[in-house]
Design an enzyme around this catalytic site. Structure first.
Site, PDB file in Angstrom:
ATOM      1  N   ASP A  68      -7.707   0.182   2.347  1.00  0.00           N
ATOM      2  CA  ASP A  68      -6.997   1.463   2.401  1.00  0.00           C
ATOM      3  C   ASP A  68      -7.235   2.284   1.137  1.00  0.00           C
ATOM      4  O   ASP A  68      -7.862   1.813   0.192  1.00  0.00           O
ATOM      5  CB  ASP A  68      -5.488   1.219   2.617  1.00  0.00           C
ATOM      6  CG  ASP A  68      -4.919   0.163   1.668  1.00  0.00           C
ATOM      7  OD1 ASP A  68      -5.617  -0.228   0.708  1.00  0.00           O
ATOM      8  OD2 ASP A  68      -3.781  -0.264   1.876  1.00  0.00           O
ATOM      9  N   ASN A 136       8.264  -4.603   3.014  1.00  0.00           N
ATOM     10  CA  ASN A 136       8.738  -4.293   4.369  1.00  0.00           C
ATOM     11  C   ASN A 136       7.793  -4.848   5.444  1.00  0.00           C
ATOM     12  O   ASN A 136       7.883  -4.476   6.605  1.00  0.00           O
ATOM     13  CB  ASN A 136       8.918  -2.773   4.549  1.00  0.00           C
ATOM     14  CG  ASN A 136       7.609  -2.015   4.365  1.00  0.00           C
ATOM     15  OD1 ASN A 136       6.541  -2.623   4.203  1.00  0.00           O
ATOM     16  ND2 ASN A 136       7.681  -0.696   4.388  1.00  0.00           N
ATOM     17  N   HIS A 138       4.471  -4.556   5.507  1.00  0.00           N
ATOM     18  CA  HIS A 138       3.240  -3.797   5.795  1.00  0.00           C
ATOM     19  C   HIS A 138       2.005  -4.558   5.326  1.00  0.00           C
ATOM     20  O   HIS A 138       2.058  -5.334   4.374  1.00  0.00           O
ATOM     21  CB  HIS A 138       3.281  -2.372   5.235  1.00  0.00           C
ATOM     22  CG  HIS A 138       3.107  -2.207   3.760  1.00  0.00           C
ATOM     23  ND1 HIS A 138       4.081  -1.691   2.940  1.00  0.00           N
ATOM     24  CD2 HIS A 138       2.054  -2.446   2.945  1.00  0.00           C
ATOM     25  CE1 HIS A 138       3.641  -1.628   1.689  1.00  0.00           C
ATOM     26  NE2 HIS A 138       2.409  -2.086   1.664  1.00  0.00           N
ATOM     27  N   GLU A 143       2.555   0.762   7.971  1.00  0.00           N
ATOM     28  CA  GLU A 143       3.996   0.664   7.760  1.00  0.00           C
ATOM     29  C   GLU A 143       4.684   0.221   9.059  1.00  0.00           C
ATOM     30  O   GLU A 143       4.094   0.322  10.140  1.00  0.00           O
ATOM     31  CB  GLU A 143       4.533   2.037   7.320  1.00  0.00           C
ATOM     32  CG  GLU A 143       3.975   2.518   5.985  1.00  0.00           C
ATOM     33  CD  GLU A 143       4.639   1.843   4.778  1.00  0.00           C
ATOM     34  OE1 GLU A 143       5.128   0.700   4.883  1.00  0.00           O
ATOM     35  OE2 GLU A 143       4.658   2.484   3.711  1.00  0.00           O
TER      36      GLU A 143
HETATM   37  C1  GLP Z   1       0.103  -1.720  -1.322  1.00  0.00           C
HETATM   38  C2  GLP Z   1      -1.219  -2.003  -0.614  1.00  0.00           C
HETATM   39  C3  GLP Z   1      -1.164  -3.280   0.186  1.00  0.00           C
HETATM   40  C4  GLP Z   1      -0.589  -4.389  -0.668  1.00  0.00           C
HETATM   41  C5  GLP Z   1       0.812  -4.043  -1.071  1.00  0.00           C
HETATM   42  C6  GLP Z   1       1.511  -5.118  -1.883  1.00  0.00           C
HETATM   43  O1  GLP Z   1       1.019  -1.028  -0.565  1.00  0.00           O
HETATM   44  N1  GLP Z   1      -1.617  -0.938   0.238  1.00  0.00           N
HETATM   45  O2  GLP Z   1      -2.477  -3.601   0.632  1.00  0.00           O
HETATM   46  O3  GLP Z   1      -0.603  -5.590   0.048  1.00  0.00           O
HETATM   47  O4  GLP Z   1       0.744  -2.859  -1.865  1.00  0.00           O
HETATM   48  O5  GLP Z   1       1.145  -5.043  -3.232  1.00  0.00           O
HETATM   49  P1  GLP Z   1       1.467  -6.144  -4.304  1.00  0.00           P
HETATM   50  O6  GLP Z   1       0.514  -7.260  -4.064  1.00  0.00           O
HETATM   51  O7  GLP Z   1       1.245  -5.471  -5.636  1.00  0.00           O
HETATM   52  O8  GLP Z   1       2.879  -6.550  -4.118  1.00  0.00           O
END
Ligand code: GLP
Length: 242
Positions: A68, A136, A138, A143
């Site tokens: 993404d 949440n 995702h 989302e």
């Molecule tokens: C972002 C990314 C996700 C990732 C999430 C969790 O929203 N788009 O791909 O999994 O953050 O991030 P973290 O690993 O820093 O908790």
């Protein structure tokens, strides 16, 4: 089908397990397509991959596909996912930048960018997809409420995700983009293998819902219950509600 859970004492251990799995794939298929995630969770994998490369793993032909990107940040913005992957993956591993694929996060032409990236990812055929998970539930930037049939698309970030990600923007919530382009849930399901990494208690509810909850668009990661090769690599805290 169900999700396999592996518990670890440290992020370092998670990183080396996933990195050696990538190493095994690349040794068999030097031009493998590896799906890479951003956020803090997969950093342990990129760190461990550095050691694999130092020990002789040749990643010069591997193609790396991001999940993404934010919409509205230029590729040179320090918090763009392009820069994130350049900083933690491409530069340390000495990867040629042309082997890194990230969807274009421009406001104009978003639908075209999404269609182009979907085709690119599906044609590549992801051999292994690394995932993190949002608080949440995702995955990527899909989302809650995103269709399980979704392909790469442009979407709106929830306020909870913007707040969770504000830490990367010096806690200035106003600086966090409102929208994104992301591989869809059906795109992610095309990957041959999926390895999801989660650490810390803030992820325990999402992990519970993804693994033991109903398969529902309310928890995007619950779609992974229908994948035939998925492992969640967790620390004790992230797995504490299972
Ligand atoms: C972002 C990314 C996700 C990732 C999430 C969790 O929203 N788009 O791909 O999994 O953050 O991030 P973290 O690993 O820093 O908790």
């Amino acid at each position: 089908m169900s999700i396999t859970i592996h518990a670890y004492d440290s992020q370092e251990n998670i990183g080396s397990v996933v990195a050696s799995m990538i190493g095994a794939i690349v040794k068999k298929k030097p031009n493998a397509a590896i799906g890479v995630a951003t956020g803090s969770s997969p950093l342990c994998v990129y760190k461990a991959l550095e050691s694999e490369v130092q020990n002789g793993l040749d990643v010069s032909q591997v193609q790396w596909y991001a999940l993404d990107e934010y919409i509205g940040l230029s590729r040179s913005h320090p918090q763009s996912y392009y820069q994130f992957l350049k900083c933690y993956l491409v530069d340390p591993l000495g990867i040629a930048e042309c082997n890194l694929h990230v969807p274009q996060g421009t406001v104009e032409g978003c639908q075209d960018n999404a269609k182009r990236y979907e085709d690119e990812v599906i044609n590549a055929g992801i051999d292994l997809q690394i995932l993190g998970i949002g608080e949440n539930g995702h995955i990527g930037f899909n989302e809650p409420g995103t269709s399980f049939l979704s392909k790469t698309h442009c979407g709106t970030l929830t306020e909870s995700t913007r707040h969770a990600n504000a830490r990367f923007f010096e806690n200035e919530i106003g600086e966090v983009p409102y929208s994104c382009i992301t591989q869809g849930l059906s795109t992610i399901m095309h990957a041959r293998a999926v390895r999801l990494i989660a650490t810390g208690r803030t992820k325990s509810r999402a992990i519970h819902d993804a693994v033991q909850g109903q398969i529902s668009e309310k928890c995007p990661a619950s779609i992974l219950q229908m994948h035939s090769d998925v492992v969640f690599l967790l620390d004790r805290d992230a797995g504490s509600e299972l």
